[in-house]
Design a protein around this motif. Structure first.
Motif, PDB file in Angstrom:
ATOM      1  N   GLN A 154       0.844  -1.196   0.000  1.00 40.06           N
ATOM      2  CA  GLN A 154       0.000   0.000   0.000  1.00 40.06           C
ATOM      3  C   GLN A 154       0.876   1.242   0.000  1.00 40.06           C
ATOM      4  O   GLN A 154       2.025   1.195   0.421  1.00 40.06           O
ATOM      5  CB  GLN A 154      -0.873   0.062   1.259  1.00 40.06           C
ATOM      6  N   SER A 155       0.300   2.357  -0.378  1.00 38.71           N
ATOM      7  CA  SER A 155       0.982   3.631  -0.196  1.00 38.71           C
ATOM      8  C   SER A 155       1.060   3.938   1.295  1.00 38.71           C
ATOM      9  O   SER A 155       0.293   3.395   2.106  1.00 38.71           O
ATOM     10  CB  SER A 155       0.221   4.756  -0.911  1.00 38.71           C
ATOM     11  N   PRO A 179       0.832  10.569  -1.478  1.00 38.69           N
ATOM     12  CA  PRO A 179       1.180   9.321  -0.799  1.00 38.69           C
ATOM     13  C   PRO A 179       2.443   8.728  -1.421  1.00 38.69           C
ATOM     14  O   PRO A 179       2.717   8.945  -2.602  1.00 38.69           O
ATOM     15  CB  PRO A 179      -0.035   8.420  -1.054  1.00 38.69           C
ATOM     16  N   VAL A 180       3.188   8.034  -0.611  1.00 41.91           N
ATOM     17  CA  VAL A 180       4.407   7.369  -1.091  1.00 41.91           C
ATOM     18  C   VAL A 180       4.009   5.969  -1.545  1.00 41.91           C
ATOM     19  O   VAL A 180       3.620   5.129  -0.732  1.00 41.91           O
ATOM     20  CB  VAL A 180       5.478   7.326   0.023  1.00 41.91           C
ATOM     21  N   LYS A 181       4.097   5.745  -2.843  1.00 44.79           N
ATOM     22  CA  LYS A 181       3.550   4.521  -3.439  1.00 44.79           C
ATOM     23  C   LYS A 181       4.437   3.304  -3.122  1.00 44.79           C
ATOM     24  O   LYS A 181       5.625   3.468  -2.800  1.00 44.79           O
ATOM     25  CB  LYS A 181       3.466   4.705  -4.966  1.00 44.79           C
ATOM     26  N   PRO A 182       3.881   2.106  -3.262  1.00 50.53           N
ATOM     27  CA  PRO A 182       4.695   0.904  -3.098  1.00 50.53           C
ATOM     28  C   PRO A 182       5.906   0.963  -4.022  1.00 50.53           C
ATOM     29  O   PRO A 182       5.772   1.301  -5.208  1.00 50.53           O
ATOM     30  CB  PRO A 182       3.747  -0.229  -3.507  1.00 50.53           C
TER      31      PRO A 182
ATOM     32  N   ARG B   4      11.267  11.040  -5.285  1.00 53.71           N
ATOM     33  CA  ARG B   4      10.505   9.814  -5.539  1.00 53.71           C
ATOM     34  C   ARG B   4      11.297   8.919  -6.469  1.00 53.71           C
ATOM     35  O   ARG B   4      11.811   9.360  -7.484  1.00 53.71           O
ATOM     36  CB  ARG B   4       9.156  10.151  -6.175  1.00 53.71           C
ATOM     37  N   ALA B  68      -2.980  -0.031  -4.858  1.00 53.63           N
ATOM     38  CA  ALA B  68      -2.595   1.135  -4.054  1.00 53.63           C
ATOM     39  C   ALA B  68      -3.172   2.405  -4.672  1.00 53.63           C
ATOM     40  O   ALA B  68      -3.706   3.264  -3.967  1.00 53.63           O
ATOM     41  CB  ALA B  68      -1.072   1.228  -3.951  1.00 53.63           C
TER      42      ALA B  68
END
Lengths: 358, 358, 358
Positions: A154-155, A179-182, B4, B68
């Motif tokens: 998950q993020s 959100p910080v993604k997988p 990122r 996600a």
């Protein structure tokens, strides 16, 4: 000062425990208040005409004393196991890497297996393989960089709970950052603004993610230490009641960690509630002097032996360890601490050692 | 400060979202922790011999990243909707009618439809069509008359919670007055005795009636204002967890109301819990200075970022709005604030505007 | 000041109540919010062909007013019964036997029947046949001996909650002593170390044993009385929510005990929570000044009308009884205090008598 009346029961505990198989069958029944009435272990009278000619052997009837002994044996077993070894230890101090005066921390969020109590291993979402995540300890005014690496499905995101950061470092997806993604990472960087016992935890799908273990302590030492707060032992106790059950620093009794000090020393406890329920922590034998709430000094310290800690709160207390011995220390919502099978969950001990005694 | 890593997934969020129908089918499955393992959307392998010669088209397999993204999209949608419009607004200041120096208020209790969040409308029992009922704001020493008109199907009565009234104005049926029957009215009249953040609510079948919405704020300004308590914004926040779910001033996120101020201003918050559970309210980015409990000044103000508010309690705090930005402000019992579908319930924001910025 | 509009319903409450049988059938239906819609009492249209030729008499339809009257009658009945007589009274002061300067108390733990409210009798585990157990009241520095006699079917032990005793008197089986087996006894003996409102209770299988009634108040008067704490009435209120339901000193409303004083007197209340939930106690008509927590003086007294008491906590407050009348005094978690059938559980009253009035 102790004075036990003579046994009225002929069967001693040792004799009883030798009846291994019977005891094993009977324990579940014993462990119930309903079992105060006579209980037959797994025996059912056979009333059918087709019953065999040779009758089944009569099941043994447990006396009240035998049942009490069996319950006590379960309680004793738990206490004798304390502190029980389990795989993994949370809340371990994380040493930063220094990069041009910046304290750099890396937190990798990923799914792990976590042994809460001996033999009970659960799925957890953890920072750096620990529940709680590693303890971060810095000083007011430090420059800090935290790299979050997301190996979850998950993020996620990190909120530094209690730190008065610039808005873009606050860690709330869709308000202060994406959100910080997988498979991705994110860097937080800030100058530490305010001292105190703070926390870091996920702020994305947080009811699930924090409950699953994405949380840790973020301690900020003040620039100028307060002499009145000097302590010999400084102990962080993170309370939780999520997916892993009732835990102190990620473990349930008897796998919780005793707090050990010498008589005459001062212990600073930093309570942090990362759960969904209140937990009034009760210390036996000595009182606690409450010095700070959420990292802010209380205007006047005050004393108690039972401190109610609500979700999201942090309370700092000092204990002057005047009273030698091993002292029970537990949540006083009793079903968070003891069942008919013995103590479990939110129970530990403060061990005050006499001088010259190991 | 943000960094990122490259996407490892070929399918971007936009591409995914264009697959409308598939996404719609998959969302419920995505919104579950169990869904961390691979999930097939509504596809079942057909193992029967009678299967048609032309095979069913393979159902698409969602990658972790797609799942996600789908969850994040739900979270984003909620946050982007904030503050969402709904019909009705509670806690609106009620201007009194002046009759020979008496401030006269009329409160009509009746059943209404109340939109808690966009599209979720519930049956409510309300004063003057509002949940919470209209805010009454008077001054110590004022003469006040409150006429209660009961248009409900049950009897009712009003208790002025926190006001130290003469006994016959206390609003407890069969102790201080008869119940006010359906179709009847009742008049309370008193000189306002003590300053502070108080409440009014039903005290008849109250677990049901208060839970259904028969409650409101009753603020009493002190005769002499305390300079230390001067505030630019004075905001009442009524917490509830009854029949309408988790609400702030009668609304659930994203229909809750942001609190807006300019940088450098002081905000006074008056928390009031009309529910059945504690709610530790956590403010991001700044601390709160607690100045009063149940309308009584604390002997020394103290600071926190998470304030535990129990049913029936009122706490007044000051926030010095030093930190610009939009700050999450929510109950820290996380299941009262966020689910896998995004934030909901007891969530709002404190918006601190920079000078010269709208 | 009271002004009731004319009745719009022809049927008065008295007329309605004369219809005894019908009312009895209808009450359960009335006592539900769902019953706001028209309800037919126990009438089912008979659609079978075999139905008798003479049709069943039409069941009466209750009007909203009749339903309100029926509900109000239930509420009135409870309040008129207060304080209701029940068998047994807990928390009674226990006079010690003096043996060579030692105050000797005997506490016999055994199973009893306990009437919680009129007609509701439950199984309890009690000290000396009382729930809460007898009140022990000693002075700082007293030498005290407590003999525990275990007539239960389980082992047990007594922990003196709040007293800073030598470790071997702390009452935790397998840490500080063996469990006291059924049929056995145990003697605790110590010099009372610290003043305050403390408790004694089982610390063995405690979630069950304390919930079943093995608990009591242990009050320690300070060596030197604090003039600021002088009170005319000193009242201990033990809160519980275990196996016996919501209780104050072992009884549920209307069997709870009113606290009675004269106008102008000072009442000291000692709240003690022996349950598993918080209970924010709300006093009508007057405020409480909080002077001590867990037996320790607060650095500065503070005021409130709703005091949140968590499990294991003790709070001491003073009430200056300035406001004459009968004042509701209850837990403000409303479902702990009132149902559609009327008040129950954690409700009592503070009765402030005018001079010259009995």
């Amino acid at each position: 000062v102790s004075d036990r009346t003579a046994l009225t029961e002929a069967t001693s505990r040792r004799t009883f425990l030798r009846k291994g198989a019977v005891a094993a069958v009977s324990l579940p029944a014993v462990a119930s208040l309903a079992a105060c009435t006579e209980t037959r272990a797994a025996s059912k009278p056979d009333s059918l005409a087709k019953a065999p000619a040779t009758p089944a052997p009569a099941a043994p009837v447990l006396t009240a004393r035998q049942k009490a002994d069996a319950m006590d044996a379960m309680h004793e077993k738990g206490l004798k196991a304390f502190p029980a070894k389990t795989a993994g230890k949370g809340n371990q101090l994380l040493a930063p890497r220094l990069e041009q005066g910046v304290k750099v921390y890396e937190l990798t969020a990923e799914e792990i297996q976590w042994e809460v109590e001996p033999g009970r291993t659960v799925k957890a979402w953890a920072y750096n393989g620990q529940v709680p995540g590693p303890q971060i300890r810095v000083r007011e005014g430090d420059r800090v960089r935290v790299k979050l690496i997301n190996k979850l499905s998950q993020s996620t995101a990190i909120h530094f709970h209690g730190l008065e950061l610039p808005n873009d470092q606050d860690g709330v997806p869709f308000i202060t950052q994406p959100p910080v993604k997988p498979g991705e990472s994110w860097i937080y960087e800030f100058t530490v603004p305010n001292a105190g016992s703070h926390m870091y935890h996920s702020h994305h799908n947080a009811a699930i993610q924090v409950g699953a273990g994405l949380l840790g302590a973020f301690i900020v030492e003040p620039k100028r230490a307060r002499p009145a707060h000097r302590a010999d032992v400084d102990y962080v106790m993170v309370l939780n009641d999520g997916a892993h059950g009732y835990t102190l620093n990620g473990k349930g009794f008897p796998a919780t960690e005793p707090i050990v000090c010498n008589q005459g020393q001062t212990v600073r406890l930093r309570f942090m509630n990362e759960g969904m329920m209140i937990h009034p922590m009760h210390l036996h034998g000595m009182h606690m002097t409450v010095i700070a709430k959420d990292g802010w000094d209380q205007p006047a310290p005050w004393k108690c032996d039972t401190l109610n800690i609500a979700p999201g709160e942090r309370w700092d207390v000092l204990v002057k360890a005047t009273n030698p011995g091993t002292w029970a220390f537990h949540c006083h919502i009793l079903p968070h601490a003891e069942s008919e099978h013995g103590m479990f969950g939110m129970v530990t001990a403060l061990v005050v050692q006499k001088p010259g005694v190991a």
